[in-house]
Design an enzyme around this catalytic site. Structure first.
Site, PDB file in Angstrom:
ATOM      1  N   GLU A  93       0.807  -1.233   0.000  1.00 53.56           N
ATOM      2  CA  GLU A  93       0.000   0.000   0.000  1.00 53.56           C
ATOM      3  C   GLU A  93       0.839   1.281   0.000  1.00 53.56           C
ATOM      4  OE1 GLU A  93      -1.766   1.466   3.452  1.00 53.56           O
ATOM      5  OE2 GLU A  93       0.137   1.198   4.477  1.00 53.56           O
ATOM      6  N   ASN A  94       2.162   1.147   0.247  1.00 55.97           N
ATOM      7  CA  ASN A  94       3.032   2.328   0.241  1.00 55.97           C
ATOM      8  C   ASN A  94       4.208   2.168  -0.701  1.00 55.97           C
ATOM      9  OD1 ASN A  94       2.023   4.390   1.843  1.00 55.97           O
ATOM     10  ND2 ASN A  94       2.498   3.250   3.708  1.00 55.97           N
ATOM     11  N   ASN A 117      -4.401   1.442   4.880  1.00 58.06           N
ATOM     12  CA  ASN A 117      -4.998   2.779   4.934  1.00 58.06           C
ATOM     13  C   ASN A 117      -4.602   3.666   3.746  1.00 58.06           C
ATOM     14  OD1 ASN A 117      -2.530   2.362   6.454  1.00 58.06           O
ATOM     15  ND2 ASN A 117      -2.596   4.529   6.947  1.00 58.06           N
ATOM     16  N   HIS A 118      -3.487   3.330   3.069  1.00 58.90           N
ATOM     17  CA  HIS A 118      -3.057   4.155   1.928  1.00 58.90           C
ATOM     18  C   HIS A 118      -3.420   3.547   0.575  1.00 58.90           C
ATOM     19  CE1 HIS A 118      -0.932   7.069   4.325  1.00 58.90           C
ATOM     20  NE2 HIS A 118      -0.279   6.121   4.968  1.00 58.90           N
TER      21      HIS A 118
HETATM   22 FE   LIG Z   1      -0.413   1.544   6.554  1.00 61.08          FE
END
Ligand SMILES: [Fe+2]
Length: 260
Positions: free
Chosen positions: A39-40, A67-68
């Site tokens: 996700e990052n 979350n990203h």
């Molecule tokens: Fe995260």
């Protein structure tokens, strides 16, 4: 079956470290399946087409989210297009993409589920009731593993204990620091609070030391956060799963520190 998990890939620096290290890790451990939290993996944060494609090309069979996941403009379209690219299953509303991916492994299905925690995280549906419902919808062929992308160790431990014996593996991601608590719970679920990260070794969670430290000392005059530099650390988890019993046989932490 042997499952290899890599912790949060942080920015281009981490992505390049995965590309450097994964061929040798594959030769050494010969995993049947590779799961990477991505996700990052785009420059800065989030995931974009280039970083997703590069992670799949490096060997990921499935990329898990957090979350990203939808930080980048193109991420919605990307998640619709790539079924093995997951966002958390418990995101509210009707988000793009899916929170689970099934791989037909012959005698069984490997079912990968991505979930996000609720403590100190952006708002989402309850991950416990979400997983409960998903398991009810599952079948006897399923060998289920869960990436629980969460900040609070207590929430991760609760997830492991509550689903002990009902999924083969619960591993945490998001904190970027590998924990030393890998164990097999009494009913056979493998558990690790956090796999750690693939990213800059001399950094704050993969980001540049100077701006991160400065922003704690002088929060009124914040510096722009930069990406950390190589050398990198590669944090992973090797799990031996019993596909018949749907349990975990053993866990091994991977913690490679590149040198200057
Ligand atoms: Fe995260």
């Amino acid at each position: 079956m042997k499952l290899f998990v890599l912790g949060d890939v942080v920015s281009r620096v981490g992505l390049e470290a995965v590309e450097r290290c994964l061929p040798a890790l594959k030769r050494k451990y010969r995993p049947d399946c590779i799961i990477i939290n991505g996700e990052n993996s785009a420059i800065g944060n989030g995931i974009d087409r280039l970083s997703a494609e590069r992670l799949f090309h490096a060997g990921a069979d499935c990329i898990t989210g957090g979350n990203h996941s939808f930080q980048r403009k193109e991420a919605g379209e990307l998640h619709e297009e790539m079924p093995a690219l997951l966002r958390p299953a418990n995101w509210s509303g009707d988000p793009f993409g899916k929170g689970e991916y099934r791989m037909d492994m012959g005698a069984y299905d490997l079912r990968v589920i991505s979930l996000q925690g609720t403590l100190y995280m952006n708002k989402c549906e309850n991950p416990f009731t979400t997983l409960e419902k998903m398991l009810e919808e599952g079948g006897p062929r399923d060998l289920t593993i869960v990436d629980f992308h969460a900040e609070a160790t207590a929430e991760k431990q609760a997830m492991g204990w509550h689903f002990d014996g009902r999924v083969a593996l619960v591993f945490g991601t998001h904190t970027h620091v590998q924990t030393n608590d890998a164990r097999i719970l009494p009913k056979g679920t493998g558990y690790l609070s956090d796999v750690g990260m693939c990213g800059s070794r001399d950094s704050i969670l993969g980001k540049g030391l100077e701006p991160c430290i400065h922003n704690f000392i002088d929060p009124e005059n914040r510096m722009k956060i930069t990406d950390g530099e190589p050398p990198c650390i590669i944090n992973g988890l090797l799990a031996d799963l019993d596909e018949k019993a749907k349990k975990c046989r053993s866990l091994e932490l991977i913690n490679i520190q590149e040198t200057d």
